[in-house]
Structure formats: structure tokens, C-alpha cells
Design a protein around this motif. Structure first.
Motif, PDB file in Angstrom:
ATOM      1  N   GLY A   1       0.903  55.953 -84.976  1.00  0.00           N
ATOM      2  CA  GLY A   1       1.039  55.093 -86.145  1.00  0.00           C
ATOM      3  C   GLY A   1       2.152  54.092 -85.970  1.00  0.00           C
ATOM      4  O   GLY A   1       3.052  54.266 -85.136  1.00  0.00           O
ATOM      5  N   TRP A   2       2.123  53.033 -86.738  1.00  0.00           N
ATOM      6  CA  TRP A   2       3.134  51.988 -86.718  1.00  0.00           C
ATOM      7  C   TRP A   2       2.996  51.183 -88.008  1.00  0.00           C
ATOM      8  O   TRP A   2       2.192  51.539 -88.882  1.00  0.00           O
ATOM      9  CB  TRP A   2       2.961  51.086 -85.488  1.00  0.00           C
ATOM     10  N   ALA A   3       3.743  50.128 -88.151  1.00  0.00           N
ATOM     11  CA  ALA A   3       3.627  49.260 -89.317  1.00  0.00           C
ATOM     12  C   ALA A   3       3.777  47.818 -88.862  1.00  0.00           C
ATOM     13  O   ALA A   3       4.454  47.541 -87.868  1.00  0.00           O
ATOM     14  CB  ALA A   3       4.682  49.603 -90.358  1.00  0.00           C
ATOM     15  N   SER A   4       3.135  46.915 -89.582  1.00  0.00           N
ATOM     16  CA  SER A   4       3.170  45.510 -89.171  1.00  0.00           C
ATOM     17  C   SER A   4       3.245  44.599 -90.382  1.00  0.00           C
ATOM     18  O   SER A   4       2.734  44.922 -91.456  1.00  0.00           O
ATOM     19  CB  SER A   4       1.932  45.169 -88.332  1.00  0.00           C
TER      20      SER A   4
ATOM     21  N   VAL B   1       6.937  47.447 -86.547  1.00  0.00           N
ATOM     22  CA  VAL B   1       7.921  48.523 -86.652  1.00  0.00           C
ATOM     23  C   VAL B   1       7.296  49.751 -86.023  1.00  0.00           C
ATOM     24  O   VAL B   1       6.248  50.233 -86.478  1.00  0.00           O
ATOM     25  CB  VAL B   1       8.307  48.801 -88.113  1.00  0.00           C
ATOM     26  N   GLY B   2       7.907  50.232 -84.945  1.00  0.00           N
ATOM     27  CA  GLY B   2       7.385  51.412 -84.273  1.00  0.00           C
ATOM     28  C   GLY B   2       6.349  51.118 -83.209  1.00  0.00           C
ATOM     29  O   GLY B   2       5.728  52.039 -82.677  1.00  0.00           O
ATOM     30  N   ALA B   3       6.132  49.855 -82.869  1.00  0.00           N
ATOM     31  CA  ALA B   3       5.201  49.467 -81.807  1.00  0.00           C
ATOM     32  C   ALA B   3       5.693  48.176 -81.187  1.00  0.00           C
ATOM     33  O   ALA B   3       6.534  47.474 -81.761  1.00  0.00           O
ATOM     34  CB  ALA B   3       3.780  49.293 -82.360  1.00  0.00           C
ATOM     35  N   ASP B   4       5.147  47.834 -79.985  1.00  0.00           N
ATOM     36  CA  ASP B   4       5.601  46.610 -79.335  1.00  0.00           C
ATOM     37  C   ASP B   4       4.480  45.706 -78.869  1.00  0.00           C
ATOM     38  O   ASP B   4       4.737  44.586 -78.429  1.00  0.00           O
ATOM     39  CB  ASP B   4       6.541  46.929 -78.165  1.00  0.00           C
ATOM     40  N   GLN B   5       3.232  46.167 -78.951  1.00  0.00           N
ATOM     41  CA  GLN B   5       2.107  45.341 -78.537  1.00  0.00           C
ATOM     42  C   GLN B   5       0.919  45.602 -79.443  1.00  0.00           C
ATOM     43  O   GLN B   5       0.746  46.724 -79.945  1.00  0.00           O
ATOM     44  CB  GLN B   5       1.682  45.640 -77.090  1.00  0.00           C
ATOM     45  N   VAL B   6       0.083  44.598 -79.639  1.00  0.00           N
ATOM     46  CA  VAL B   6      -1.167  44.767 -80.373  1.00  0.00           C
ATOM     47  C   VAL B   6      -2.272  44.021 -79.643  1.00  0.00           C
ATOM     48  O   VAL B   6      -2.017  43.064 -78.905  1.00  0.00           O
ATOM     49  CB  VAL B   6      -1.062  44.245 -81.820  1.00  0.00           C
ATOM     50  N   ASP B   7      -3.512  44.478 -79.862  1.00  0.00           N
ATOM     51  CA  ASP B   7      -4.640  43.767 -79.265  1.00  0.00           C
ATOM     52  C   ASP B   7      -5.258  42.815 -80.284  1.00  0.00           C
ATOM     53  O   ASP B   7      -4.683  42.582 -81.363  1.00  0.00           O
ATOM     54  CB  ASP B   7      -5.681  44.759 -78.727  1.00  0.00           C
ATOM     55  N   GLY B   8      -6.404  42.271 -79.964  1.00  0.00           N
ATOM     56  CA  GLY B   8      -7.030  41.302 -80.842  1.00  0.00           C
ATOM     57  C   GLY B   8      -7.427  41.839 -82.188  1.00  0.00           C
ATOM     58  O   GLY B   8      -7.597  41.080 -83.152  1.00  0.00           O
ATOM     59  N   THR B   9      -7.553  43.170 -82.307  1.00  0.00           N
ATOM     60  CA  THR B   9      -7.911  43.779 -83.586  1.00  0.00           C
ATOM     61  C   THR B   9      -6.687  44.196 -84.378  1.00  0.00           C
ATOM     62  O   THR B   9      -6.802  44.705 -85.488  1.00  0.00           O
ATOM     63  CB  THR B   9      -8.797  45.017 -83.355  1.00  0.00           C
TER      64      THR B   9
ATOM     65  N   ASN C   1       2.765  46.679 -93.618  1.00  0.00           N
ATOM     66  CA  ASN C   1       1.585  47.524 -93.809  1.00  0.00           C
ATOM     67  C   ASN C   1       1.553  48.646 -92.785  1.00  0.00           C
ATOM     68  O   ASN C   1       1.660  48.405 -91.577  1.00  0.00           O
ATOM     69  CB  ASN C   1       0.311  46.680 -93.705  1.00  0.00           C
ATOM     70  N   MET C   2       1.394  49.863 -93.285  1.00  0.00           N
ATOM     71  CA  MET C   2       1.301  51.008 -92.392  1.00  0.00           C
ATOM     72  C   MET C   2      -0.035  50.985 -91.673  1.00  0.00           C
ATOM     73  O   MET C   2      -1.070  50.667 -92.276  1.00  0.00           O
ATOM     74  CB  MET C   2       1.476  52.308 -93.170  1.00  0.00           C
ATOM     75  N   GLN C   3      -0.001  51.356 -90.398  1.00  0.00           N
ATOM     76  CA  GLN C   3      -1.205  51.380 -89.569  1.00  0.00           C
ATOM     77  C   GLN C   3      -1.339  52.749 -88.917  1.00  0.00           C
ATOM     78  O   GLN C   3      -0.358  53.458 -88.711  1.00  0.00           O
ATOM     79  CB  GLN C   3      -1.123  50.297 -88.486  1.00  0.00           C
ATOM     80  N   GLY C   4      -2.602  53.076 -88.554  1.00  0.00           N
ATOM     81  CA  GLY C   4      -2.848  54.329 -87.869  1.00  0.00           C
ATOM     82  C   GLY C   4      -2.413  55.515 -88.712  1.00  0.00           C
ATOM     83  O   GLY C   4      -2.695  55.589 -89.907  1.00  0.00           O
ATOM     84  N   SER C   5      -1.697  56.448 -88.094  1.00  0.00           N
ATOM     85  CA  SER C   5      -1.270  57.664 -88.784  1.00  0.00           C
ATOM     86  C   SER C   5       0.104  57.550 -89.430  1.00  0.00           C
ATOM     87  O   SER C   5       0.676  58.566 -89.846  1.00  0.00           O
ATOM     88  CB  SER C   5      -1.260  58.835 -87.779  1.00  0.00           C
ATOM     89  N   ALA C   6       0.645  56.338 -89.502  1.00  0.00           N
ATOM     90  CA  ALA C   6       1.966  56.166 -90.123  1.00  0.00           C
ATOM     91  C   ALA C   6       1.972  56.729 -91.533  1.00  0.00           C
ATOM     92  O   ALA C   6       1.008  56.590 -92.277  1.00  0.00           O
ATOM     93  CB  ALA C   6       2.337  54.686 -90.154  1.00  0.00           C
TER      94      ALA C   6
END
Length: 335
Positions: A128-131, A254-262, A326-331
Motif C-alpha cells: 500500500g501507499w498514498a498519492s 507517500v510510501g512509494a517511489d514509482q508508479v506505472d501508467g495506471t 489518497n490511500m492506495q492498495g492495502s494502505a
């Protein structure tokens, strides 16, 4: 007065002043002399005052230092403003030994007494992460441009539980692919790491390790071409920067450093807890300082996420600039 023998003196009775002090009580005449009486009782039966007597002004009852627990004011109590009160939030005393950083003197719950406390945090399990979308970010460094002429502070409270690989805390991502810049905790060593890339990549690494399973304040401060790391409010490395930082329009993570096109995280992710993420367009710290457990926005704030929301996935920006995270995944939010 006798015409033959002259003056005679008879002992008088009554009150007198033997020593010119009001701190002796009931001075009386005895056998032609003024005898001092007993000392004036200045005891006010309050363990939180220092009782004394001035020979001209009389009794005084000065409050002892706040936070003391003398005999008679112990057992979960201490002195505040000359009164013995129960220790706790709202007693009007900032009990730093007990972990407080503020106290409004009002025990009413949720009225501000808890304003310096963390009410919640972001819990991440590596999935999980947030963006915050670039279109919602206020003007300033958070919008993308991080030229060498621009100053920046990124700070947060972290509690990593796994440091087997680099764990990103806050990053500015490209629309897809690697980060334009990121503040991470380096895998294995636990030292702070700042990465950025425009035409050439540049990496700065701090000198002090962040310990796993412990809440720790971390910060990176950029002032001109100087980058400073702080761990727990103490200097943790000074590094000169030589490369230009890239102007991008990707999301803040927050909690991540890369994202893909989705928008899915594709690089390393944080494992543990993150709180009090603050991004400011100014060098907020130059020397050692005491970190605030619950930071407040300042004039240069570009985003402030405290994670005190009752629920997600949209998390409010405490800066008032509307940069929703916005929280993403299992955040998840935890308290």
C-alpha cells in the motif's frame, strides 16, 4: 519622678516590638524588657508553595516549579501554578518527561489539549501507499520544479518495520517510471537517502541510521546547493548538491517511489508506519531542533498530511491548500 530621688521606672505590660519584624508574633513586655514572641506561622498547608516570611511584608507563599511532586502532592499528581493537580492532558503544564509537547490547561477532550498529539498514522505493509495527484498540488516545489535555486524541506515521522531494501518515505514521481526525487531510508544501513535525477542522477546519503520499530522524526532540508539530513532533530549529514533537479508534473507519493501508467506502485514501498508528512518550500531547519510530534503549517508549507482522518481513502491536507492524499492498495489508517 520623685523630687528627691529623681526618675523611677515601673515595668509596663502589653504588646511591644522586640525586633522590628512582623515575623515574630505577640512580642510582649516582661520585667521591663520587650521579649520576642513565637515565630509567625506561615504554613498554608499547600505542598505546592514555598512558605516564607519577610520581616516587613509578612508571610508569602510562592508557587514551586511546575512539575514538582513534593510530599503531599504525589501519587499521580504534581504541582502546577501553585496547586496540586492530577497529572495529565489539560492540567496546564507541558509534561515533557511524560511525552507532552503542549497543554491548553483544559481537560475537555478534543478541544485542543490533544493538538500536539498524533491522533492517527498511515500503516503500510509493503502493498500500500498514498498519492496526491499533480493537478491538486498547490504552486511551489511540490508542483514539480526543484531547481537548485529553490529551497525545500521534507519531514515526517516514521516507524519502519523492515529495512531489507530501500524504503521510500516521500517521493515526487514522473508520470510513469522512476521518481524525479525521493527521500528514502536506505536498506540495511537505515541511513537517510535523497535521490534526484534530471540529466544526471545524484544521490546523497546521511550519516545516522534510523532504527527499526521505533518512531523517529526524519527530515531533509535543501537550502541553495546544500542538503542537510536530520534524524530525531539532530544533524545527520551535510551534502553539497551539484546536479539540477527535474521539473515534473507527476504525483507526490507517500510510501512509494514509482508508479506505472495506471498509477500502481512499481518500485520499492514502505513497510511500517508514517505520520506527520510535511513538505515546505523553505529550509525550515539549519541546526539541531526538537521535532514536533504533530507539526503545524507555516507560510512556506505546500502540503501537510497528519493522517488524523476518521476514514479514507481520501486524506485531508492540514495545510489548507487542498492537496488531498489518497490511500492506495492495502494502505490503512491506524491509531
Amino acid at each position: 519622678c520623685d523630687a528627691k530621688t529623681g526618675c523611677t521606672y515601673q515595668s509596663a505590660a502589653g504588646n511591644c516590638d522586640a525586633d522590628g519584624s512582623v515575623c515574630t508574633d505577640k512580642d510582649v513586655c516582661q520585667n521591663g524588657n520587650c521579649a520576642p514572641g513565637p515565630a509567625l506561622n506561615c504554613d498554608d498547608a499547600n505542598p505546592c508553595t514555598a512558605d516564607a516570611c519577610d520581616k516587613l511584608k509578612g508571610c508569602s507563599h510562592a508557587a514551586v516549579a511546575n512539575g514538582l511532586a513534593p510530599t503531599g502532592c504525589d501519587g499521580g499528581k504534581h504541582c502546577v501554578a501553585g496547586a496540586c493537580v492530577v497529572k495529565g492532558c489539560g492540567d496546564g503544564y507541558v509534561d515533557t518527561a511524560g511525552g507532552e509537547q503542549c497543554d491548553d490547561g483544559n481537560p475537555t477532550a478534543c478541544d485542543g489539549c490533544e493538538a500536539c498529539k498524533s491522533l492517527g498514522y498511515l500503516s503500510l505493509d509493503g502493498k500500500g501507499w498514498a498519492s496526491a495527484a499533480a493537478t491538486t498540488i498547490a504552486p511551489g516545489p511540490l508542483a514539480g520544479q526543484l531547481g537548485l535555486e529553490q529551497d525545500l524541506t521534507i519531514e515526517a515521522w516514521v516507524r519502519p518495520t523492515d529495512l531489507s531494501v530501500d524504503r521510500p518515505v516521500v517521493a515526487k514521481a514522473l508520470a510513469t517510471g522512476a521518481a524525479a526525487w525521493r527521500l528514502s531510508i536506505q536498506g540495511t544501513t537505515g541511513k537517510l537517502l535523497f535521490y534526484h535525477k534530471f540529466q544526471q542522477a545524484e544521490v546523497a546519503i546521511g550519516t545516522v541510521a534510523v532504527q527499526p520499530n521505533v518512531w523517529t522524526h526524519v527530515a531533509v532540508v535543501i537550502a541553495g546547493t546544500q542538503l542537510r539530513f536530520f534524524v530525531g532533530g539532530k544533524p545527520a549529514g551535510l551534502v553539497p548538491l551539484q546536479q539540477e533537479r527535474r521539473d515534473v508534473a507527476g504525483p507526490v507519493l507517500v510510501g512509494a517511489d514509482q508508479v506505472d501508467g495506471t498509477g500502481a506502485a512499481t518500485g520499492n514501498t514502505f513497510v511500517g508506519q508514517i505520520d506527520g508528512v510535511h513538505v515546505a518550500a523553505a529550509p525550515l531547519y539549519g541546526n539541531a531542533f526538537t521535532p514536533t510530534r504533530r507539526p503545524w503549517p507555516v507560510a512556506s508549507t505546500r502540503a501537510l498530511w497528519l493522517f488524523d482522518d476518521l476514514k479514507g481513502p481520501a486524506l485531508a491536507d492540514a495545510s489548507g491548500l487542498g492537496n488531498t492524499l489518497n490511500m492506495q492498495g492495502s494502505a490503512a489508517l491506524a491509531k
